[in-house]
Design a protein around this motif. Structure first.
Motif, short mmCIF file in Angstrom:
data_model
loop_
_atom_site.label_atom_id
_atom_site.label_comp_id
_atom_site.label_asym_id
_atom_site.label_seq_id
_atom_site.Cartn_x
_atom_site.Cartn_y
_atom_site.Cartn_z
N PHE A 297 0.84 -1.21 0.00
CA PHE A 297 0.00 0.00 0.00
C PHE A 297 0.88 1.25 0.00
N GLN A 298 1.96 1.22 0.78
CA GLN A 298 2.87 2.38 0.79
C GLN A 298 3.46 2.58 -0.59
N GLN A 299 3.83 1.48 -1.22
CA GLN A 299 4.40 1.54 -2.57
C GLN A 299 3.39 2.13 -3.56
N ALA A 300 2.17 1.63 -3.46
CA ALA A 300 1.11 2.08 -4.39
C ALA A 300 0.81 3.56 -4.20
N LEU A 301 0.98 4.02 -2.97
CA LEU A 301 0.69 5.43 -2.67
C LEU A 301 1.84 6.35 -3.10
N ALA A 302 3.05 5.81 -2.98
CA ALA A 302 4.26 6.64 -3.09
C ALA A 302 4.19 7.56 -4.30
N GLY A 303 3.94 6.98 -5.49
CA GLY A 303 3.98 7.78 -6.73
C GLY A 303 2.98 8.92 -6.68
N GLY A 304 1.69 8.53 -6.62
CA GLY A 304 0.63 9.53 -6.76
C GLY A 304 0.56 10.54 -5.63
N PHE A 305 1.12 10.19 -4.45
CA PHE A 305 0.99 11.09 -3.30
C PHE A 305 2.17 12.05 -3.19
N ALA A 306 3.29 11.69 -3.83
CA ALA A 306 4.54 12.46 -3.66
C ALA A 306 4.35 13.95 -3.98
N ASP A 307 3.62 14.27 -5.05
CA ASP A 307 3.42 15.69 -5.41
C ASP A 307 2.79 16.44 -4.25
N PHE A 308 1.76 15.83 -3.68
CA PHE A 308 1.07 16.52 -2.59
C PHE A 308 2.01 16.67 -1.40
N GLU A 309 2.78 15.61 -1.10
CA GLU A 309 3.66 15.67 0.07
C GLU A 309 4.71 16.78 -0.10
N ARG A 310 5.08 17.06 -1.36
CA ARG A 310 6.06 18.13 -1.58
C ARG A 310 5.51 19.50 -1.20
N THR A 311 4.19 19.64 -1.10
CA THR A 311 3.60 20.93 -0.72
C THR A 311 3.61 21.10 0.80
N LEU A 312 4.02 20.05 1.52
CA LEU A 312 4.00 20.09 2.99
C LEU A 312 5.38 20.48 3.54
N ASP A 313 5.49 20.53 4.86
CA ASP A 313 6.70 20.98 5.55
C ASP A 313 7.69 19.82 5.68
N GLN A 314 8.63 19.72 4.73
CA GLN A 314 9.56 18.59 4.67
C GLN A 314 10.37 18.43 5.96
N ALA A 315 10.81 19.53 6.52
CA ALA A 315 11.62 19.46 7.75
C ALA A 315 10.78 18.88 8.90
N LEU A 316 9.53 19.31 8.98
CA LEU A 316 8.65 18.81 10.04
C LEU A 316 8.37 17.32 9.84
N LEU A 317 8.12 16.92 8.60
CA LEU A 317 7.84 15.50 8.33
C LEU A 317 9.06 14.64 8.69
N ARG A 318 10.27 15.17 8.40
CA ARG A 318 11.48 14.43 8.74
C ARG A 318 11.59 14.30 10.26
N ARG A 319 11.32 15.40 11.00
CA ARG A 319 11.40 15.35 12.47
C ARG A 319 10.42 14.32 13.02
N ILE A 320 9.22 14.27 12.43
CA ILE A 320 8.20 13.32 12.91
C ILE A 320 8.66 11.88 12.64
N ARG A 321 9.17 11.65 11.41
CA ARG A 321 9.58 10.29 11.05
C ARG A 321 10.77 9.84 11.91
N GLU A 322 11.64 10.79 12.24
CA GLU A 322 12.85 10.42 12.99
C GLU A 322 12.62 10.43 14.51
N TRP A 323 11.44 10.86 14.93
CA TRP A 323 11.19 10.97 16.38
C TRP A 323 11.31 9.61 17.06
N LYS A 324 11.99 9.61 18.17
CA LYS A 324 12.12 8.37 18.97
C LYS A 324 11.91 8.75 20.44
N PRO A 325 11.35 7.84 21.23
CA PRO A 325 11.17 8.17 22.66
C PRO A 325 12.54 8.37 23.31
N ASN A 326 12.64 9.24 24.33
CA ASN A 326 13.92 9.52 25.00
C ASN A 326 14.45 8.28 25.70
#
Ligand code: EAX
Length: 326
Positions: A297-326
């Motif tokens: 499902f992630q693969q199927a989404l990747a292509g068509g969703f990428a354009d929309f994701e580029r309109t979002l806050d890349q730095a914030l998305l990276r911080r969220i993805r990299e977040w780990k509990p202390n």
């Protein structure tokens, strides 16, 4: 009228009291609306909020809990000041506070611990601050849950099975783009219109967390459930700035304690519904697909969703993805 003050009543009561008796205190009413039955994860949160605030203020505050299953309408009412507070998913919130759209990215959160941790961290608190500039107060993050796909047409085991389905989405651009990317036909509509649209076949399917599917008996209008877990759906307690601004310092503290109590009760209920809900829906006759290839499902989404994701806050998305509990 906001935060109704029943002073007149208090005065009459005071006059009627025997000498030396303590006069009845003025009572302030706060109305909180949410879109689900009281017996739900939102109802649990709202009830905990009510009990905590009323107890902490010795009854000087009274909280009215009401149901209104149009989230966008409730947010507008809080913004213009005809409603004190609402519990809503982030579904339509992005239309008011665009920064929250970053939270609606499919497969952004790994699991509940990741989502709750990020929302309770400076990332989540920073996003709550963004509500102020929009004439709203983002009080505390609550939870709707990971969303899963249901439909009445066929069993969905892989992304290809979603192609051609008419799927109701929330009024949320990220979700609409995601289903477009999967080849479905997304139809945005308010929750209030969902069940009639499913009954009349205007749409074939919808997507919601287990707690919502169970609490609203969506098994009565949907046959197939696939545990896609395609997106985490946060919820939030939003209040009117005037309502919050009228609290004394002590009452503001009680208000924030009540908000924390709401968050705990809400999350505990989601956890409980997640543990028992799938079996409950099976028992109610739903055909449930539990083994889902998320990577596909992630693969199927990747292509068509990428354009929309580029309109979002890349730095914030990276911080969220990299977040780990202390
Ligand atoms: O917030 O509209 C939706 O599908 C939401 O999940 C529901 O209103 C609960």
């Amino acid at each position: 009228m906001l935060m109704k003050l029943t002073r007149r009543l208090a005065l009459t009561a005071a006059l009627a009291l025997p000498l030396g008796a303590a006069p009845a205190l003025a009572q302030t009413e706060i109305t909180i609306q949410h879109p689900l039955p009281l017996n739900s994860h939102y109802g649990a949160g709202a009830t905990a909020f009510k009990e905590s605030l009323e107890r902490a203020t010795g009854g000087r505050y009274r909280v009215n809990i009401q149901r209104n299953d149009n989230e966008r309408e409730m947010i507008e009412s809080v913004q213009i000041g005809t409603l004190d507070c609402t519990v809503t998913s982030t579904g339509p919130v992005g239309n008011f506070v665009p920064e929250t759209r970053n939270l609606d990215v499919p497969f952004l959160f790994r699991d509940y611990a990741h989502a709750r941790g990020v929302l309770d961290s400076e990332i989540g608190q920073g996003l709550l601050q963004r509500f102020n500039a929009r004439g709203l107060v983002g009080v505390v993050w609550l939870e709707n849950g990971f969303r899963h796909l249901t439909n009445s047409r066929r069993e969905v085991n892989a992304p290809a099975d979603v192609r051609g389905l008419k799927v109701r989405t929330m009024e949320n651009q990220a979700h609409m783009r995601a289903f477009q990317a999967l080849g479905a036909m997304p139809t945005p509509m308010a929750f209030s219109e969902l069940v009639p649209a499913l009954q009349q076949g205007t749409v074939d399917g919808q997507e919601n967390p287990i707690p919502v599917i169970v609490a609203n008996n969506l098994n009565q209008v949907q046959r197939y459930l696939t545990l896609t877990g395609h997106v985490y759906s946060p919820a939030v307690l939003i209040c009117n700035p005037g309502t919050v601004g009228r609290f004394s310092a002590a009452d503001r503290a009680a208000f924030m304690e009540a908000a924390k109590a709401a968050q705990k009760a809400n999350r505990d209920r989601v956890t409980a519904d997640e543990q028992s809900g799938v079996e409950e829906l099976r028992r109610r006759g739903m055909n449930v697909v539990t083994q889902v290839d998320n990577a596909a499902f992630q693969q199927a989404l990747a292509g068509g969703f990428a354009d929309f994701e580029r309109t979002l806050d890349q730095a914030l998305l990276r911080r969220i993805r990299e977040w780990k509990p202390n």
